[in-house]
Write an enzyme that holds these catalytic residues in place. Structure first.
Site, PDB file in Angstrom:
ATOM      1  N   GLU A   1      33.808  46.017  25.998  1.00 33.26           N
ATOM      2  CA  GLU A   1      34.415  44.748  25.844  1.00 33.26           C
ATOM      3  C   GLU A   1      34.518  44.679  27.381  1.00 33.26           C
ATOM      4  OE1 GLU A   1      33.874  42.307  23.627  1.00 33.26           O
ATOM      5  OE2 GLU A   1      34.024  43.388  21.552  1.00 33.26           O
TER       6      GLU A   1
ATOM      7  N   LYS B   1      43.712  56.193  26.639  1.00 31.20           N
ATOM      8  CA  LYS B   1      43.858  55.678  27.785  1.00 31.20           C
ATOM      9  C   LYS B   1      44.512  54.280  28.213  1.00 31.20           C
ATOM     10  CE  LYS B   1      41.972  55.537  31.869  1.00 31.20           C
ATOM     11  NZ  LYS B   1      42.996  54.243  32.559  1.00 31.20           N
TER      12      LYS B   1
ATOM     13  N   CYS C   1      38.710  37.816  30.513  1.00 25.68           N
ATOM     14  CA  CYS C   1      37.404  38.174  30.020  1.00 25.68           C
ATOM     15  C   CYS C   1      36.805  36.386  29.811  1.00 25.68           C
ATOM     16  CB  CYS C   1      37.436  39.319  29.814  1.00 25.68           C
ATOM     17  SG  CYS C   1      38.136  38.708  28.180  1.00 25.68           S
TER      18      CYS C   1
ATOM     19  N   GLU D   1      32.202  37.547  38.259  1.00 26.60           N
ATOM     20  CA  GLU D   1      33.218  37.549  37.808  1.00 26.60           C
ATOM     21  C   GLU D   1      34.155  37.722  39.121  1.00 26.60           C
ATOM     22  OE1 GLU D   1      35.178  40.603  35.094  1.00 26.60           O
ATOM     23  OE2 GLU D   1      35.245  38.859  34.111  1.00 26.60           O
TER      24      GLU D   1
HETATM   25  P1  NAD Z   1      38.026  48.206  35.016  1.00 30.06           P
HETATM   26  O1  NAD Z   1      37.147  48.282  33.982  1.00 30.06           O
HETATM   27  O2  NAD Z   1      38.430  49.027  36.563  1.00 30.06           O
HETATM   28  O3  NAD Z   1      39.115  49.627  34.172  1.00 30.06           O
HETATM   29  C1  NAD Z   1      39.411  49.571  32.512  1.00 30.06           C
HETATM   30  C2  NAD Z   1      39.817  50.499  32.192  1.00 30.06           C
HETATM   31  O4  NAD Z   1      38.987  51.701  31.888  1.00 30.06           O
HETATM   32  C3  NAD Z   1      41.033  51.292  33.167  1.00 30.06           C
HETATM   33  O5  NAD Z   1      42.043  52.155  31.746  1.00 30.06           O
HETATM   34  C4  NAD Z   1      40.750  52.482  33.530  1.00 30.06           C
HETATM   35  O6  NAD Z   1      41.198  53.064  34.241  1.00 30.06           O
HETATM   36  C5  NAD Z   1      39.793  53.137  33.108  1.00 30.06           C
HETATM   37  N1  NAD Z   1      38.412  53.236  33.779  1.00 30.06           N
HETATM   38  C6  NAD Z   1      38.279  52.640  35.296  1.00 30.06           C
HETATM   39  N2  NAD Z   1      37.579  53.834  36.317  1.00 30.06           N
HETATM   40  C7  NAD Z   1      36.729  55.330  34.029  1.00 30.06           C
HETATM   41  C8  NAD Z   1      36.123  55.656  33.941  1.00 30.06           C
HETATM   42  N3  NAD Z   1      35.367  55.876  35.418  1.00 30.06           N
HETATM   43  N4  NAD Z   1      35.751  56.544  32.830  1.00 30.06           N
HETATM   44  C9  NAD Z   1      36.692  55.927  31.905  1.00 30.06           C
HETATM   45  N5  NAD Z   1      37.946  55.107  31.939  1.00 30.06           N
HETATM   46  C10 NAD Z   1      37.289  54.318  33.316  1.00 30.06           C
HETATM   47  O7  NAD Z   1      39.174  47.278  34.407  1.00 30.06           O
HETATM   48  P2  NAD Z   1      40.958  46.519  34.515  1.00 30.06           P
HETATM   49  O8  NAD Z   1      40.418  46.321  36.067  1.00 30.06           O
HETATM   50  O9  NAD Z   1      41.594  47.155  34.068  1.00 30.06           O
HETATM   51  O10 NAD Z   1      39.896  45.285  34.103  1.00 30.06           O
HETATM   52  C11 NAD Z   1      39.550  43.830  34.419  1.00 30.06           C
HETATM   53  C12 NAD Z   1      37.456  43.645  33.313  1.00 30.06           C
HETATM   54  O11 NAD Z   1      37.494  44.152  32.855  1.00 30.06           O
HETATM   55  C13 NAD Z   1      37.353  42.500  33.810  1.00 30.06           C
HETATM   56  O12 NAD Z   1      36.247  42.758  34.784  1.00 30.06           O
HETATM   57  C14 NAD Z   1      37.907  41.758  32.704  1.00 30.06           C
HETATM   58  O13 NAD Z   1      36.380  40.907  32.545  1.00 30.06           O
HETATM   59  C15 NAD Z   1      37.376  43.167  31.521  1.00 30.06           C
HETATM   60  N6  NAD Z   1      37.786  42.450  30.512  1.00 30.06           N
HETATM   61  C16 NAD Z   1      36.663  42.279  29.390  1.00 30.06           C
HETATM   62  C17 NAD Z   1      37.579  42.046  27.983  1.00 30.06           C
HETATM   63  C18 NAD Z   1      36.586  41.702  27.107  1.00 30.06           C
HETATM   64  O14 NAD Z   1      37.303  41.742  25.985  1.00 30.06           O
HETATM   65  N7  NAD Z   1      35.921  41.583  27.167  1.00 30.06           N
HETATM   66  C19 NAD Z   1      38.861  41.410  28.037  1.00 30.06           C
HETATM   67  C20 NAD Z   1      39.840  41.712  29.372  1.00 30.06           C
HETATM   68  C21 NAD Z   1      39.252  42.471  30.451  1.00 30.06           C
END
Ligand code: NAD
Length: 476
Positions: free
Chosen positions: A244, A169, A278, A378
């Protein structure tokens, strides 16, 4: 305007059962760019059923067959590097200098998983026990928007190498990149159901993956808030989870560092992927005695960054992904001012030379205290907080004074000293005197930056379950 109205289940492109339409906006022009028909829970369940059937059907596949699948995936993704790069720039606004390496890394992840699989010992003797590493079953892979191809391909490569099958997803905000990547992955002509890609919302498709009893593992990359929801949701079925999550990573300039050499690295660490990374180093810790010198150098570095057209190879910072993300970054800049931080460069609003687009000004705050909101949360944009410290002990204490622990950067004229400091930082990765890329080293966070590791052998083993056989050679 592009119309995206298929998902990928059991090796076929299908119209989703879900009927919700979402409009994607081009972050550079602010014009409508695509309409996406989102999948729903019914689609998620169909994808899981396909992956479960494929897991059973493919359980006898040999190591060589899996290596051949990974090789084909590598070849089709590598051959499409230009197309992938162009789509990432167009949909997301990722500067070409970031987008091309992302596309390249996506292809490379299949090659490195193949190499890992070639040598991995699935069985080993531990004292009197024969220990077998077994695949988990169906892996649910949930990814964010900030490097769509990289996350999808690295997680998928590990799932396939381990012997699992996958339901994926991706972020709904990357639907155009996902549509292209899906067409490219399909060219590898792999067994149906081995991987299934269902673009929908997190609280529908993502939540269904998280609670479904036929999904054995979730590998999630995204925000800490959603990571916690997933961990709670996965508990009922005791899924394995790899998370992550976010970061607020420190860059420590020790007092013996050559600031002129270190500052370009520090500035790049703070602004990689337009600050939407991130692992960005967003807290710059500087010895108080050298603060003026540090301010002058970091401001000069930020002011030299070109903001604008992501297609231009000279562009360092592109737009924020959405209006929401733009507003969020703006709110943090205003918060920094309200809380009394000193604005050194940048500030609220869009850069004056740009008439449209979700661009923010590369912003540096000085006189930041580590308890200010801009030093704790963040921001996910090109906004850096400079924090002064008195001595090495205080630098380490400030670096560790955060709920996160994803990454850190240490600079010193004395590498032995830098190593000593690096060992005391609570973070999954520490870069010493430079910026590096090592795809085989474990990647992941301490504390609220996550759980488990990805990449290399550490990442691979999160897709495997050890089984101990005792009496392995005992006949009756
Ligand atoms: P997000 O957490 O909003 O979404 C990530 C994914 O989770 C999307 O596909 C989203 O649709 C899904 N999602 C949302 N609600 C959900 C739920 N209730 N159940 C299951 N899935 C759900 O993050 P984002 O805005 O897409 O990305 C930015 C964030 O990602 C930042 O906080 C960043 O630090 C983090 N990030 C971490 C890493 C790492 O490797 N540690 C790498 C890149 C980004």
């Amino acid at each position: 305007m592009q119309n995206i109205d298929t998902i990928y289940i059991n090796g076929r492109f299908e119209t989703p059962h879900g009927t919700e339409l979402m409009t994607l906006i081009d972050p550079v022009t602010e014009q409508e760019a695509a309409r996406v028909r989102l999948a729903d829970e019914v689609d998620a369940r169909r994808a899981i059923a396909a992956a479960k059937a494929a897991y059973q059907a493919l359980s006898g596949a040999t190591r060589e067959e899996r290596m051949a699948w990974l090789q084909r995936l590598h070849e089709v993704v590598a051959a499409a590097e230009d197309e992938l790069t162009a789509q990432m720039i167009e949909e997301y606004g990722g500067p070409v200098r970031f987008s091309r390496p992302t596309a390249r890394r996506a292809a490379a992840s299949f090659a490195s998983a193949r190499a890992l699989l070639a040598d991995y010992q699935f069985e080993r003797q531990i004292a009197s026990a024969r220990v077998r590493m077994e695949p988990l079953g169906v892996a649910g892979l949930i990814t964010p928007w900030n490097a769509n191809y990289g996350f999808i391909c690295s997680k998928l490569s590990m799932a396939i190498a381990s012997g699992s099958t996958a339901v994926i997803k991706p972020s709904e905000l990357s639907a155009r990149q996902t549509a292209l990547l899906t067409r490219i992955l399909d060219r590898a002509d792999l067994p149906p159901g081995l991987f299934n890609i269902v673009t929908g919302r997190g609280d529908t498709v993502g939540a269904e993956f998280t609670r479904h009893p036929d999904v054995a593992k979730i590998s999630f990359t995204g925000s800490t808030a959603v990571g916690k929801t997933i961990m709670r949701g996965a508990a009922d079925t005791m899924k394995r989870v790899t998370l992550e999550l976010g970061g607020k990573s420190p860059t420590i300039l020790l007092d013996d560092a050559d600031f002129a050499k270190a500052m370009p690295f520090a500035a790049a660490a703070a602004t990689m992927n337009s600050g939407q990374a991130c692992l960005a180093g967003t807290r710059l810790l500087v010895p108080r005695a050298r603060i003026d010198e540090a301010h002058a150098l970091i401001v000069a570095a930020f002011e030299s960054f070109r903001v604008g057209d992501p297609r231009d190879p000279e562009t360092h910072i592109g737009p924020m992904v959405t209006r929401t993300q733009y507003e969020r970054v703006q709110a943090y800049i205003r918060k920094g001012l309200e809380e009394g931080a000193q604005l050194l460069t940048g500030g609220p609003g869009r850069p004056e030379h740009l008439g449209a687009g979700y661009f923010v000004k590369p912003t540096v705050f000085g006189m930041v205290r580590n308890d200010m909101t801009i030093a704790r949360e963040e921001i996910f944009g090109p906004v850096l907080s400079v924090i002064a410290y008195e001595d090495e002990e205080e630098a380490i204490a400030l670096a560790n004074d955060t709920v996160y622990g994803l990454h850190a950067y240490v600079f010193s004229g004395d590498v032995a000293r830098a190593n000593r400091v690096a060992r005391r930082i609570q973070a999954g990765r520490v870069f010493i005197n430079g910026l590096y890329d090592e795809p085989l080293a474990p990647f992941g966070g301490f504390k609220q930056s996550g759980l488990g590791r990805e990449f290399g052998i550490f990442g691979f083993e999160t897709y495997l379950e050890p089984k101990a056989l005792l009496g392995y050679e005992q006949s009756l």
